[in-house]
Design a protein around this motif. Structure first.
Motif, PDB file in Angstrom:
ATOM      1  N   PHE A 458       0.831  -1.202   0.000  1.00  0.00           N
ATOM      2  CA  PHE A 458       0.000   0.000   0.000  1.00  0.00           C
ATOM      3  C   PHE A 458       0.872   1.263   0.000  1.00  0.00           C
ATOM      4  O   PHE A 458       0.642   2.198  -0.763  1.00  0.00           O
ATOM      5  CB  PHE A 458      -0.928  -0.035   1.209  1.00  0.00           C
ATOM      6  CG  PHE A 458      -2.085   0.950   1.145  1.00  0.00           C
ATOM      7  CD1 PHE A 458      -2.364   1.680   0.000  1.00  0.00           C
ATOM      8  CD2 PHE A 458      -2.911   1.127   2.254  1.00  0.00           C
ATOM      9  CE1 PHE A 458      -3.428   2.573  -0.046  1.00  0.00           C
ATOM     10  CE2 PHE A 458      -3.968   2.013   2.217  1.00  0.00           C
ATOM     11  CZ  PHE A 458      -4.229   2.739   1.077  1.00  0.00           C
ATOM     12  N   ILE A 459       1.899   1.293   0.855  1.00  0.00           N
ATOM     13  CA  ILE A 459       2.757   2.484   0.928  1.00  0.00           C
ATOM     14  C   ILE A 459       3.473   2.716  -0.395  1.00  0.00           C
ATOM     15  O   ILE A 459       3.714   3.858  -0.805  1.00  0.00           O
ATOM     16  CB  ILE A 459       3.772   2.344   2.086  1.00  0.00           C
ATOM     17  CG1 ILE A 459       3.041   2.291   3.433  1.00  0.00           C
ATOM     18  CG2 ILE A 459       4.768   3.507   2.082  1.00  0.00           C
ATOM     19  CD1 ILE A 459       3.956   2.050   4.621  1.00  0.00           C
ATOM     20  N   ALA A 460       3.804   1.639  -1.101  1.00  0.00           N
ATOM     21  CA  ALA A 460       4.511   1.768  -2.381  1.00  0.00           C
ATOM     22  C   ALA A 460       3.696   2.525  -3.419  1.00  0.00           C
ATOM     23  O   ALA A 460       4.245   3.023  -4.403  1.00  0.00           O
ATOM     24  CB  ALA A 460       4.884   0.386  -2.908  1.00  0.00           C
ATOM     25  N   LYS A 461       2.388   2.632  -3.216  1.00  0.00           N
ATOM     26  CA  LYS A 461       1.530   3.350  -4.156  1.00  0.00           C
ATOM     27  C   LYS A 461       1.575   4.863  -3.962  1.00  0.00           C
ATOM     28  O   LYS A 461       1.055   5.610  -4.789  1.00  0.00           O
ATOM     29  CB  LYS A 461       0.088   2.864  -4.022  1.00  0.00           C
ATOM     30  CG  LYS A 461      -0.110   1.397  -4.367  1.00  0.00           C
ATOM     31  CD  LYS A 461      -1.558   0.975  -4.153  1.00  0.00           C
ATOM     32  CE  LYS A 461      -1.766  -0.497  -4.478  1.00  0.00           C
ATOM     33  NZ  LYS A 461      -3.171  -0.933  -4.241  1.00  0.00           N
ATOM     34  N   VAL A 462       2.190   5.310  -2.874  1.00  0.00           N
ATOM     35  CA  VAL A 462       2.262   6.750  -2.589  1.00  0.00           C
ATOM     36  C   VAL A 462       3.158   7.427  -3.622  1.00  0.00           C
ATOM     37  O   VAL A 462       4.222   6.908  -3.983  1.00  0.00           O
ATOM     38  CB  VAL A 462       2.803   6.968  -1.156  1.00  0.00           C
ATOM     39  CG1 VAL A 462       3.110   8.436  -0.915  1.00  0.00           C
ATOM     40  CG2 VAL A 462       1.789   6.448  -0.133  1.00  0.00           C
ATOM     41  N   SER A 463       2.753   8.607  -4.076  1.00  0.00           N
ATOM     42  CA  SER A 463       3.489   9.281  -5.155  1.00  0.00           C
ATOM     43  C   SER A 463       4.664  10.117  -4.655  1.00  0.00           C
ATOM     44  O   SER A 463       5.582  10.406  -5.426  1.00  0.00           O
ATOM     45  CB  SER A 463       2.533  10.180  -5.953  1.00  0.00           C
ATOM     46  OG  SER A 463       2.041  11.240  -5.152  1.00  0.00           O
ATOM     47  N   ARG A 464       4.649  10.522  -3.384  1.00  0.00           N
ATOM     48  CA  ARG A 464       5.696  11.405  -2.857  1.00  0.00           C
ATOM     49  C   ARG A 464       6.572  10.671  -1.852  1.00  0.00           C
ATOM     50  O   ARG A 464       6.062  10.025  -0.929  1.00  0.00           O
ATOM     51  CB  ARG A 464       5.069  12.639  -2.203  1.00  0.00           C
ATOM     52  CG  ARG A 464       4.581  13.664  -3.199  1.00  0.00           C
ATOM     53  CD  ARG A 464       3.761  14.769  -2.551  1.00  0.00           C
ATOM     54  NE  ARG A 464       4.260  15.180  -1.251  1.00  0.00           N
ATOM     55  CZ  ARG A 464       3.567  16.024  -0.431  1.00  0.00           C
ATOM     56  NH1 ARG A 464       2.389  16.495  -0.815  1.00  0.00           N
ATOM     57  NH2 ARG A 464       4.078  16.353   0.737  1.00  0.00           N
ATOM     58  N   ASP A 465       7.869  10.806  -1.988  1.00  0.00           N
ATOM     59  CA  ASP A 465       8.811  10.133  -1.102  1.00  0.00           C
ATOM     60  C   ASP A 465       8.670  10.598   0.340  1.00  0.00           C
ATOM     61  O   ASP A 465       8.826   9.798   1.275  1.00  0.00           O
ATOM     62  CB  ASP A 465      10.246  10.361  -1.576  1.00  0.00           C
ATOM     63  CG  ASP A 465      10.556   9.625  -2.876  1.00  0.00           C
ATOM     64  OD1 ASP A 465       9.802   8.692  -3.219  1.00  0.00           O
ATOM     65  OD2 ASP A 465      11.547   9.994  -3.539  1.00  0.00           O
ATOM     66  N   ASP A 466       8.391  11.886   0.542  1.00  0.00           N
ATOM     67  CA  ASP A 466       8.319  12.391   1.915  1.00  0.00           C
ATOM     68  C   ASP A 466       7.131  11.788   2.665  1.00  0.00           C
ATOM     69  O   ASP A 466       7.214  11.515   3.869  1.00  0.00           O
ATOM     70  CB  ASP A 466       8.250  13.917   1.931  1.00  0.00           C
ATOM     71  CG  ASP A 466       6.994  14.456   1.265  1.00  0.00           C
ATOM     72  OD1 ASP A 466       6.658  14.001   0.156  1.00  0.00           O
ATOM     73  OD2 ASP A 466       6.342  15.357   1.844  1.00  0.00           O
TER      74      ASP A 466
END
Length: 495
Positions: A458-466
């Motif tokens: 799920f976290i891997a789908k986040v677009s921003r590294d921060d």
């Protein structure tokens, strides 16, 4: 575009202070206003009421949360003497039976969503007692993501469809959770093995909040409810759930209904944890914090009863979708605690039902008292059935109308200090990460691997590294190994 439309667009898009709907600046959007440090929430906190009232009216006609559900009738039977702790009549003697209605639900999905999804499950029990209906509106988890109701609309907005994309967005979910360290414990629970129950019958239930019990002598105790499934815990892996949700979106509802039709009546053994009222202030962490459990070593489980479901509703709409539950529906001997999430729900649930079903929703058969008669002076409005005929509609009156008893349902709680937007009182061991770390360390290696895989996917789908890094850091604070393994798993998926 007109001049007025241009001005409105500029006002909405311009960066500036958060305001109320009337345009007044908001001083504190994190803490609801209480009567002193640790006291109950004040009605004068109009930001809290405005947010909750608006939130309750954002979707029609289904519930904003817990829209997808199933229910059944049954019986609660007392199995132990608890009169030293509470004077509630339905708990007054061993062997006493009370009719109940239990509604299970998912939280975030809409009415047409699938049952087999990773989501907390609602566990709402209506006890039809001789002193009125008592609603215990809990979940299948003993904790929750946040500890103050003023943040609830914000939290659910992150779980629902984004107003621009129309889809649930990983950025929104993890941005909020990353900025809300208190959520780490519940997120660990949700993405672990118990995050997707195999059925409603194979999961535990919890009152989640802390409640007050009061005995005949006026002594008070704080309690937490636990419903332990007698069918045993069964869960689905992410892959199993994905396949089942596609094949049978109604899997949980169907399982419950068909089990009862077969005569395989599901049951739960009911326990409480009991804390003497005077121990709360000095307990090592805030006992009213919904993001934490009370360790059983401090306050062991005490069995009090058995709950069995044995009758299906005749009409799902009339008896499941129009069923209303409110944590404010107490009976003598049971009352609220200063839990700030519970305090907000005391208002929000009743308000939601008044909007969604109608001001007289409690006249419907599933909602009205079954073991006594409601006697109020409230009249008219949508769905009013004329039950009062020509009786007077005010109190006091000299025409034999119902009058007050002069005996409160629960004991008062002492408060001190000035009103204000107070955070909860700080106890010696208050910490947002300790219990999440403890939960992680209790898991087997296989359970940890599945937890890490579920979170990382799920976290891997986040677009921003921060946003991703901030989310991972919360788990790192809970346990170094937890954070290290999660970071590596996310990096492998993000490339």
């Amino acid at each position: 575009m007109s001049v007025q439309d241009e001005a409105l667009s500029a006002a909405i898009s311009t960066t500036g202070p958060l305001t109320t709907e009337s345009g007044a600046p908001v001083a504190d959007n994190q803490n609801s206003e209480t009567a002193g440090l640790g006291g109950p929430v004040l009605v004068q906190d109009q930001l809290l009421l405005e947010k909750l009232a608006h939130f309750n009216r954002e979707r029609i006609p289904e519930r904003v949360v817990h829209a997808r559900g199933a229910g059944a009738y049954g019986t609660f039977t007392v199995t132990a003497d608890v009169t030293r702790w509470t004077r509630a009549a339905f708990l007054s003697q061993v062997g006493k039976e009370t009719e109940v209605f239990l509604r299970f639900s998912t939280v975030a999905g809409n009415l047409g969503s699938a049952d087999a999804v990773r989501d907390p499950r609602g566990f709402a029990v209506k006890f039809y007692t001789e002193e009125g209906n008592y609603d215990l509106v809990g979940n299948n988890t003993p904790i929750f993501f946040i500890k103050d109701a003023i943040k609830f609309p914000d939290f659910i907005h992150t779980q629902k469809r984004d107003p621009y994309t129309g889809s649930q967005e990983a950025d929104n979910v993890w941005d909020f959770w990353g900025l809300s360290p208190e959520s780490t414990h519940q997120v660990t629970w949700l993405f672990g093995d118990r995050g997707i129950p195999a059925s409603y019958r194979h999961m535990d239930g919890f009152g989640s909040h802390t409640f007050q019990w009061t005995n005949e002598a006026g002594e008070s105790f704080w309690v937490k409810y636990h419903f332990k499934t007698d069918q045993g815990i069964r869960n689905l892996t992410a892959a199993e759930a994905e396949e089942l949700a596609g094949k049978d979106p109604d899997s949980h509802q169907r399982d419950l209904r068909e089990a009862i039709e077969r005569g395989e009546f599901p049951s739960w053994t009911v326990y409480v944890q009991v804390m003497p009222a005077d121990e709360a202030a000095s307990y090592r962490f805030n006992p009213f914090d919904l993001t934490k459990v009370w360790p059983h070593g401090d306050y062991p489980l005490t069995e009090i009863g058995k709950l069995e479901l044995n009758r299906n509703p005749e009409n799902v709409f009339a008896e499941v979708e129009q069923a209303i539950f409110s944590p404010a529906h107490f009976v003598p001997g049971i009352g609220p605690s200063p839990d700030k999430m519970l305090q907000g729900r005391l208002f929000a649930y009743g308000d939601a039902h008044r909007y969604r079903v109608g001001i007289n929703a409690d006249h419907l058969p599933v909602n009205r008292p079954h073991a006594t008669v409601a006697r109020t002076h409230s009249r008219d409005g949508f769905l009013y059935d004329g039950r009062h005929k020509g009786a007077k509609n005010y109190e006091p009156n000299s025409f034999g109308g119902p009058a007050q008893t002069d005996r409160p349902l629960w004991q008062p709680v002492a408060v001190t200090g000035a009103t204000g937007n107070h955070a909860a009182p700080t106890h010696a061991e208050d910490n947002d990460f300790v219990q999440a770390g403890n939960l992680y360390r209790l898991m087997t290696e296989e359970e940890k691997e599945r937890l890490i895989a579920n979170l990382a996917g799920f976290i891997a789908k986040v677009s921003r590294d921060d946003i991703a890094e901030r989310a991972i850091n919360n788990f790192r604070q809970a346990d170094a190994d937890y954070g290290k393994r999660l970071e590596a798993a996310v990096q492998a998926l993000r490339g």
